[in-house]
Design an enzyme around this catalytic site. Structure first.
Site, PDB file in Angstrom:
ATOM      1  CB  SER A 123      22.854  32.573  -9.225  1.00  0.00           C
ATOM      2  OG  SER A 123      21.878  31.593  -8.939  1.00  0.00           O
ATOM      3  CD  GLN A 194      15.774  13.785  -3.700  1.00  0.00           C
ATOM      4  OE1 GLN A 194      16.277  14.107  -4.774  1.00  0.00           O
ATOM      5  NE2 GLN A 194      14.816  12.867  -3.625  1.00  0.00           N
ATOM      6  CE1 TYR A 232      18.005  35.108  -9.685  1.00  0.00           C
ATOM      7  CE2 TYR A 232      17.509  32.924  -8.827  1.00  0.00           C
ATOM      8  CZ  TYR A 232      18.388  33.810  -9.415  1.00  0.00           C
ATOM      9  OH  TYR A 232      19.653  33.386  -9.749  1.00  0.00           O
ATOM     10  CB  SER A 233      12.207  30.901 -11.549  1.00  0.00           C
ATOM     11  OG  SER A 233      12.084  29.516 -11.835  1.00  0.00           O
ATOM     12  CG  ASN A 234      17.818  28.629  -9.464  1.00  0.00           C
ATOM     13  OD1 ASN A 234      18.746  29.381  -9.701  1.00  0.00           O
ATOM     14  ND2 ASN A 234      17.403  28.384  -8.232  1.00  0.00           N
ATOM     15  N   GLY A 368      25.562  34.678  -6.186  1.00  0.00           N
ATOM     16  CA  GLY A 368      25.078  33.320  -6.279  1.00  0.00           C
ATOM     17  C   GLY A 368      25.495  32.481  -5.089  1.00  0.00           C
TER      18      GLY A 368
END
Length: 416
Positions: A123, A194, A232-234, A368
């Site tokens: 990140s 996955q 928080y969100s990718n 990150g």
């Protein structure tokens, strides 16, 4: 590119540890170095093997370096279970940088981490993405209050099934500071197995497109209404990568190379797309799958994209953050915006966040993780004092020990 955003815990300085005060930070986390000391890193290295930290003898006339303040904190990370850890300090007033390491880069060969080693930065990619977005704002090609859907390439989904989740009410600012409410795609139960779980071995080379990952995120209800709270969100930075592409006509990585990497001479930073191989030199990356330790060095990084695919070195991280914090990439107005944490109640700016250390010092940076790698960079507000550190594992068992690296450097190395 963490699937969640843990907050670093309270930390104490290494050595005789004083009680640690609480600090405010989000875990996720130059211009050109004024000293030019990175060219001498190999001669300046501290090394550690089998838990023993030792210094490489200095040649006569070697430029003065900062003290080896982080050595014991790195040793603690290795004691916690990281195979290896390393840090790089650059500080105005010292002609050279200080590199320190503990443990090993490769469990089989016993090779130590080296200053030139490439690794996945997760990140930390987000800060470079945010910098480009704010440059586009300064150029008048974007506005922070614009809705994201006004700047998405054709064919990119804006709503999920049944309109349960949508981008149409989300602004650019809300993507930058994680107040969009969009579901974090890496927490999708099927995909998470996955990416991180028992399915990693079978799926480590799967390729993903940003539109596909965004579609997964939008298939889930939002975690909150846009602008109401920090989460928080990718997914937010996945979308920002697409915004950069729509506005400039170039992939986000191309714009970062042109606007950041080339001007700052970050020659060892790359955005590999679907290439699973790390550039040489590099050590190994280790992750946990249940009770097993898995070599995660090779993987398809398209799982992360603009949220966390970057490959870099400690030297390039220090150069970038020194340049950013020193005001070399953004005009004063955008520098104020990237540090503005008001919309998140002090949790996160627009791609950067503050960490308040027990001694009262505030540093700015990001961190990150991605399979097999954890990294963090922090610096003083003016960019004149930077430390980056990394571990070749993706999870720090005790996050406080990670923040202790910063405490050791910024609290114990201050001159009267």
């Amino acid at each position: 590119m963490p699937k969640r955003s843990p907050r670093p815990a309270t930390t104490a300085a290494p050595g005789p540890p004083p009680p640690a005060a609480r600090h405010r930070a989000v875990a996720h986390s130059g211009a050109l170095l004024r000293s030019g000391g990175l060219a001498t890193l190999a001669a300046l290295a501290l090394a550690a093997c089998a838990g023993q930290i030792r210094s490489v003898p200095l040649a006569h006339g070697t430029p003065e370096r900062p003290p080896a303040t982080t050595a014991h904190a790195l040793h603690r990370l290795v004691e916690d279970g990281a195979p290896g850890a390393a840090s790089l300090i650059t500080r105005e007033g010292f002609a050279a940088a200080r590199y320190s390491t503990a443990g090993v880069a490769d469990l089989r060969s016993g090779r130590r981490m080296a200053p030139q080693d490439h690794f996945r930065a997760g990140s930390l990619t987000k800060t470079l993405v945010a910098t480009v977005v704010l440059q586009l704002v300064a150029e008048g090609r974007l506005a922070l209050h614009d809705h994201a859907t006004a700047h998405l390439p054709p064919g990119v989904p804006a709503t999920g099934d049944g309109d349960r989740s949508e981008l149409r009410r989300v602004t650019i600012r809300q993507l930058l500071d994680h107040t969009s409410g969009l579901f974090n795609y890496t927490q999708d139960p099927r995909l998470s197995k996955q990416l991180y779980g028992k399915g990693f071995g079978a799926h480590r080379y799967d390729s993903h497109t940003p539109a596909e990952l965004l579609r997964i995120a939008l298939s889930h209800p939002p975690v909150s209404a846009p602008g109401t709270r920090y989460a928080y969100s990718n997914t937010n930075y996945l979308a920002l990568g697409l915004v950069i592409e729509a506005v400039t006509g170039n992939p986000y990585a191309t714009e970062i190379r042109r606007r950041i990497l080339a001007p700052a001479r970050l020659d060892h930073t790359s955005f590999p797309g679907t290439d699973p191989v790390l550039p040489e030199p590099h050590g190994r990356a280790y992750s946990r799958a249940g009770a097993r330790r898995v070599d995660a060095t090779s993987l398809d990084p398209s799982r992360a994209g603009a949220a966390g695919e970057m490959v870099t070195t400690l030297g390039d991280l220090n150069r970038f953050f020194a340049a950013l914090l020193g005001g070399r990439f953004l005009a004063p107005r955008q520098m104020a915006q990237i540090r503005n944490e008001k919309g998140t109640d002090g949790s996160y700016g627009l791609g950067l966040y503050a960490t308040r250390l027990p001694c009262g010092v505030t540093v700015w940076g990001h961190n990150g993780d991605i399979n097999g790698s954890y990294a963090r960079t922090a610096g003083t507000a003016d960019g004149r004092h930077i430390v980056s550190y990394r571990a070749n594992t993706d999870t720090l068992p005790d996050p406080a020990h990670g923040t202790a690296v910063l405490t050791a450097e910024f609290c114990t190395s201050r001159r009267p």
